[in-house]
Design a protein around this motif. Structure first.
Motif, PDB file in Angstrom:
ATOM      1  N   THR A   1      17.669  -6.134 -31.888  1.00  0.00           N
ATOM      2  CA  THR A   1      18.418  -4.954 -30.958  1.00  0.00           C
ATOM      3  C   THR A   1      17.256  -4.343 -30.266  1.00  0.00           C
ATOM      4  OG1 THR A   1      20.345  -4.933 -32.188  1.00  0.00           O
ATOM      5  CG2 THR A   1      20.050  -3.149 -30.554  1.00  0.00           C
ATOM      6  N   PRO A   2      17.382  -4.139 -28.907  1.00  0.00           N
ATOM      7  CA  PRO A   2      16.146  -3.603 -28.307  1.00  0.00           C
ATOM      8  C   PRO A   2      16.280  -1.911 -28.333  1.00  0.00           C
ATOM      9  CG  PRO A   2      17.866  -4.338 -26.517  1.00  0.00           C
ATOM     10  CD  PRO A   2      17.961  -5.035 -27.906  1.00  0.00           C
ATOM     11  N   LYS A   3      15.400  -1.239 -28.010  1.00  0.00           N
ATOM     12  CA  LYS A   3      15.292   0.031 -27.971  1.00  0.00           C
ATOM     13  C   LYS A   3      15.900   0.432 -26.593  1.00  0.00           C
ATOM     14  CE  LYS A   3      12.004   3.913 -27.144  1.00  0.00           C
ATOM     15  NZ  LYS A   3      10.644   4.261 -26.833  1.00  0.00           N
ATOM     16  N   GLY A   4      16.960   1.440 -26.533  1.00  0.00           N
ATOM     17  CA  GLY A   4      17.458   1.751 -25.721  1.00  0.00           C
ATOM     18  C   GLY A   4      19.108   1.223 -25.369  1.00  0.00           C
TER      19      GLY A   4
ATOM     20  N   GLN B   1      20.183   3.182 -29.184  1.00  0.00           N
ATOM     21  CA  GLN B   1      19.249   2.748 -30.091  1.00  0.00           C
ATOM     22  C   GLN B   1      17.824   3.317 -29.990  1.00  0.00           C
ATOM     23  OE1 GLN B   1      20.200   0.561 -32.651  1.00  0.00           O
ATOM     24  NE2 GLN B   1      18.288   0.422 -33.428  1.00  0.00           N
ATOM     25  N   PRO B   2      17.417   3.964 -30.732  1.00  0.00           N
ATOM     26  CA  PRO B   2      16.111   4.816 -30.573  1.00  0.00           C
ATOM     27  C   PRO B   2      15.032   3.791 -30.776  1.00  0.00           C
ATOM     28  CG  PRO B   2      16.958   5.148 -32.852  1.00  0.00           C
ATOM     29  CD  PRO B   2      17.940   4.437 -32.169  1.00  0.00           C
ATOM     30  N   TYR B   3      14.970   2.817 -31.516  1.00  0.00           N
ATOM     31  CA  TYR B   3      13.737   1.913 -31.680  1.00  0.00           C
ATOM     32  C   TYR B   3      14.296   0.285 -31.577  1.00  0.00           C
ATOM     33  CZ  TYR B   3      12.349   6.201 -33.793  1.00  0.00           C
ATOM     34  OH  TYR B   3      11.803   7.557 -33.680  1.00  0.00           O
TER      35      TYR B   3
ATOM     36  N   GLU C   1      16.763  -3.701 -42.540  1.00  0.00           N
ATOM     37  CA  GLU C   1      16.385  -3.228 -41.312  1.00  0.00           C
ATOM     38  C   GLU C   1      15.111  -2.979 -41.122  1.00  0.00           C
ATOM     39  OE1 GLU C   1      19.723  -1.514 -38.998  1.00  0.00           O
ATOM     40  OE2 GLU C   1      18.517   0.222 -39.159  1.00  0.00           O
ATOM     41  N   MET C   2      14.436  -3.460 -40.206  1.00  0.00           N
ATOM     42  CA  MET C   2      12.985  -2.984 -39.993  1.00  0.00           C
ATOM     43  C   MET C   2      12.968  -2.614 -38.401  1.00  0.00           C
ATOM     44  SD  MET C   2       9.508  -5.419 -39.899  1.00  0.00           S
ATOM     45  CE  MET C   2       9.922  -6.443 -38.813  1.00  0.00           C
ATOM     46  N   THR C   3      12.600  -1.425 -38.181  1.00  0.00           N
ATOM     47  CA  THR C   3      12.496  -0.624 -36.878  1.00  0.00           C
ATOM     48  C   THR C   3      11.094  -0.463 -36.510  1.00  0.00           C
ATOM     49  OG1 THR C   3      12.703   1.613 -37.974  1.00  0.00           O
ATOM     50  CG2 THR C   3      14.834   0.414 -37.111  1.00  0.00           C
ATOM     51  N   GLU C   4      10.921  -0.654 -35.187  1.00  0.00           N
ATOM     52  CA  GLU C   4       9.462  -0.377 -34.371  1.00  0.00           C
ATOM     53  C   GLU C   4       9.339   1.101 -34.327  1.00  0.00           C
ATOM     54  OE1 GLU C   4       6.221   0.527 -32.668  1.00  0.00           O
ATOM     55  OE2 GLU C   4       8.049   0.663 -31.370  1.00  0.00           O
ATOM     56  N   GLN C   5       8.947   1.904 -35.393  1.00  0.00           N
ATOM     57  CA  GLN C   5       8.880   3.335 -35.366  1.00  0.00           C
ATOM     58  C   GLN C   5       7.684   4.062 -35.740  1.00  0.00           C
ATOM     59  OE1 GLN C   5      12.809   3.997 -37.670  1.00  0.00           O
ATOM     60  NE2 GLN C   5      11.648   6.069 -37.653  1.00  0.00           N
ATOM     61  N   PRO C   6       7.609   5.062 -35.643  1.00  0.00           N
ATOM     62  CA  PRO C   6       6.110   5.854 -36.410  1.00  0.00           C
ATOM     63  C   PRO C   6       6.455   5.826 -38.108  1.00  0.00           C
ATOM     64  CG  PRO C   6       6.616   7.057 -34.651  1.00  0.00           C
ATOM     65  CD  PRO C   6       7.868   6.253 -34.564  1.00  0.00           C
TER      66      PRO C   6
ATOM     67  N   LEU D   1      15.625  -8.647 -22.086  1.00  0.00           N
ATOM     68  CA  LEU D   1      17.265  -9.184 -21.636  1.00  0.00           C
ATOM     69  C   LEU D   1      18.203  -7.895 -21.761  1.00  0.00           C
ATOM     70  CD1 LEU D   1      17.697 -12.362 -23.544  1.00  0.00           C
ATOM     71  CD2 LEU D   1      17.481 -11.853 -21.178  1.00  0.00           C
ATOM     72  N   GLN D   2      17.375  -6.790 -22.474  1.00  0.00           N
ATOM     73  CA  GLN D   2      18.052  -5.525 -22.494  1.00  0.00           C
ATOM     74  C   GLN D   2      19.477  -5.515 -23.260  1.00  0.00           C
ATOM     75  OE1 GLN D   2      18.125  -4.177 -18.309  1.00  0.00           O
ATOM     76  NE2 GLN D   2      16.312  -2.608 -18.875  1.00  0.00           N
ATOM     77  N   ARG D   3      19.460  -6.451 -24.301  1.00  0.00           N
ATOM     78  CA  ARG D   3      20.617  -6.554 -25.213  1.00  0.00           C
ATOM     79  C   ARG D   3      20.153  -7.149 -26.268  1.00  0.00           C
ATOM     80  NH1 ARG D   3      21.566 -11.849 -25.409  1.00  0.00           N
ATOM     81  NH2 ARG D   3      21.403 -13.367 -23.733  1.00  0.00           N
ATOM     82  N   PRO D   4      21.276  -7.394 -27.646  1.00  0.00           N
ATOM     83  CA  PRO D   4      20.896  -7.763 -28.717  1.00  0.00           C
ATOM     84  C   PRO D   4      20.714  -9.240 -28.530  1.00  0.00           C
ATOM     85  CG  PRO D   4      22.653  -6.143 -28.894  1.00  0.00           C
ATOM     86  CD  PRO D   4      22.403  -6.191 -27.548  1.00  0.00           C
TER      87      PRO D   4
END
Length: 471
Positions: free
Chosen positions: A297-300, A304-306, A316-321, A434-437
């Motif tokens: 799932t893309p950021k935004g 979705q924050p990340y 769940e793995m998120t690209e975040q600090p 693609l701006q979508r999951p």
């Protein structure tokens, strides 16, 4: 634009035409260390280097520290970088009482035809990784290929297929696999030291952006047409940021890393550049080597924050600090039902401090300002130019590769693992564009009925004529 008569040939055609002049090549003489220790012929590994930019220079520094390695040849589309590499190699050979020789090539196919070369390093821009690795495997060379493994998903899958068919040892340059702090983090996670893993924070950085560099005149020492190779985009043109220039008299290194990695037309951004490291370690720890996420799932998307990767196990793995007060520091945080683990280069911490050996704890990363990072980079350049340092030393990873070449056992970062990591990076960028999951089936390596995802350029794109992924 500089043209070259064989720049578009596939390997099969090249082999039919390239026998001329190759019969005079000779095998390097026996290697005797400066302390008098003789390396047995059966233990010597003769290498060729393809791609001689900053990373290639750094990797030479690491490979040259591995006993029994000889370097016989080098290849680059920039003639000045060929000369720089040859000079450094022959100075190293002299220091080790090895007969000096490092032949230079512009065409990597010629290097691969050398019967005295056992293994090659592929350190070219990412869009060349697939063809160079495939052709090296077909030439019966073992391969150390820099990360990320490929530019597209289809390339990775084909690389694995060819490496297996030719029974080649292929190590991917994800050297964190050979670093003790990351190995310990993986060990602790897999031992259940912090309970069941629920979340992973993996900070890598931004996705690529559209190419926005102005076109400039191509220098005479650079074959930019050959640098382009299979890239098939009319918007790509020369700019020195894509192929950072150097000077030889006096010697000055590149002033920046090749910016091709930051643009969609030529690279996959931080998502792949650092994702190839951090996503790689995260997947290793949760048992996803050779597999991957099922939902990206893309950021935004719907606030979705990340950028988020969800695995069939529920992790769940998120690209975040991974450090709240250091938003730009690359690293990983594993969050389990019983605690947490943080790991980055030279740093390992755990909610239970007793689980971290003192020698691996290291120091918490500094939150450097852009100016501080620039100054640090400049100092590293000066040190490396004098031969007293390097941007990145990966000797244990290179030693592991050479050991695998000798034993024929799998290295610590085999091509199958590099493939699954590269796929994860590509999926992240696909969802972002693609701006979508995006749903991915890691078992069938497919998108189900999602035709738009299956047609995306990061799944597969048509090479520029006359290049082909399958010849």
């Amino acid at each position: 634009m500089k043209e070259n008569s064989t720049s578009g040939m596939n390997r099969r055609n090249f082999l039919e035409l390239s026998a001329i002049g190759l019969t005079g090549l000779t095998i390097l003489p026996s290697w005797t260390m400066s302390d008098g220790t003789r390396i047995a012929p059966s233990d010597r590994v003769v290498m060729g280097f393809i791609g001689l930019g900053q990373q290639g220079i750094n990797d030479f520094g690491s490979f040259s520290s591995v006993p029994g390695v000889q370097i016989a040849a080098c290849c680059d589309v920039d003639s000045m970088k060929q000369k720089r590499f040859k000079k450094r190699v022959e100075a190293w050979q002299a220091s080790k009482s090895i007969a000096g020789r490092c032949d230079m090539y512009e065409q990597y196919e010629e290097l691969l035809e050398r019967t005295d070369i056992d293994a090659v390093e592929v350190c070219s821009p990412d869009h060349w990784h697939a063809l160079m690795t495939i052709h090296a495997c077909q030439a019966k060379k073992d391969v150390y290929v820099q990360k990320p493994l490929s530019f597209t998903i289809t390339e990775s899958l084909q690389m694995v297929k060819v490496a297996k068919a030719n029974k080649r040892v292929v190590q991917v340059g994800t050297q964190q696999r050979s670093s003790k702090e990351f190995q310990k983090a993986i060990e602790l996670v897999q031992a259940g030291a912090i309970g069941h893993i629920e979340k992973i924070y993996a900070k890598v950085g931004d996705p690529p952006k559209p190419l926005d560099l102005p076109e400039m005149a191509i220098p005479g020492n650079l074959n930019f047409n050959l640098w382009m190779g299979p890239l098939n985009d009319p918007n790509i043109h020369y700019h020195p940021d894509l192929c950072p220039p150097i000077s030889l008299e006096p010697e000055e290194r590149e002033k920046l890393w090749g910016a091709w990695r930051w643009y969609r037309e030529t690279g996959n951004g931080f998502t792949a550049d650092w994702g190839a490291h951090m996503f790689d370690i995260a997947q290793a720890a949760i048992g996803m080597d050779g597999s991957g996420p099922a939902l990206i799932t893309p950021k935004g998307y719907k606030d979705q924050p990340y950028l988020t990767f969800k695995y069939l196990t529920g992790v769940e793995m998120t690209e975040q600090p991974y450090l709240e007060d250091m938003p730009n520091a690359q690293g990983i945080k594993f969050i389990g039902t019983k605690g947490w683990i943080e790991v980055a280069r030279g740093y390992l911490a755990c909610s239970d401090a007793s689980l971290v050996p003192a020698e691996l704890a290291g120091r918490r990363p500094k939150n450097l300002t852009p100016e501080e990072r620039k100054k640090m980079f400049e100092e590293m350049q000066k040190s490396a130019a004098k031969g007293s340092g390097s941007f990145e030393i990966s000797s244990p990873h290179m030693q592991n590769f050479i050991d695998s070449v000798r034993s024929r056992n799998n290295p610590i970062a085999p091509i199958e693992v590099g493939c699954s990591t590269a796929i994860t990076c590509c999926l992240g960028n696909m969802a972002t564009e693609l701006q979508r999951p995006v749903k991915w089936n890691p078992a069938t390596l497919s998108f189900g009925d999602d035709k738009e995802a299956a047609a995306h350029r990061l799944y597969h794109y048509d090479y520029r004529n006359p290049y082909s992924l399958y010849k």
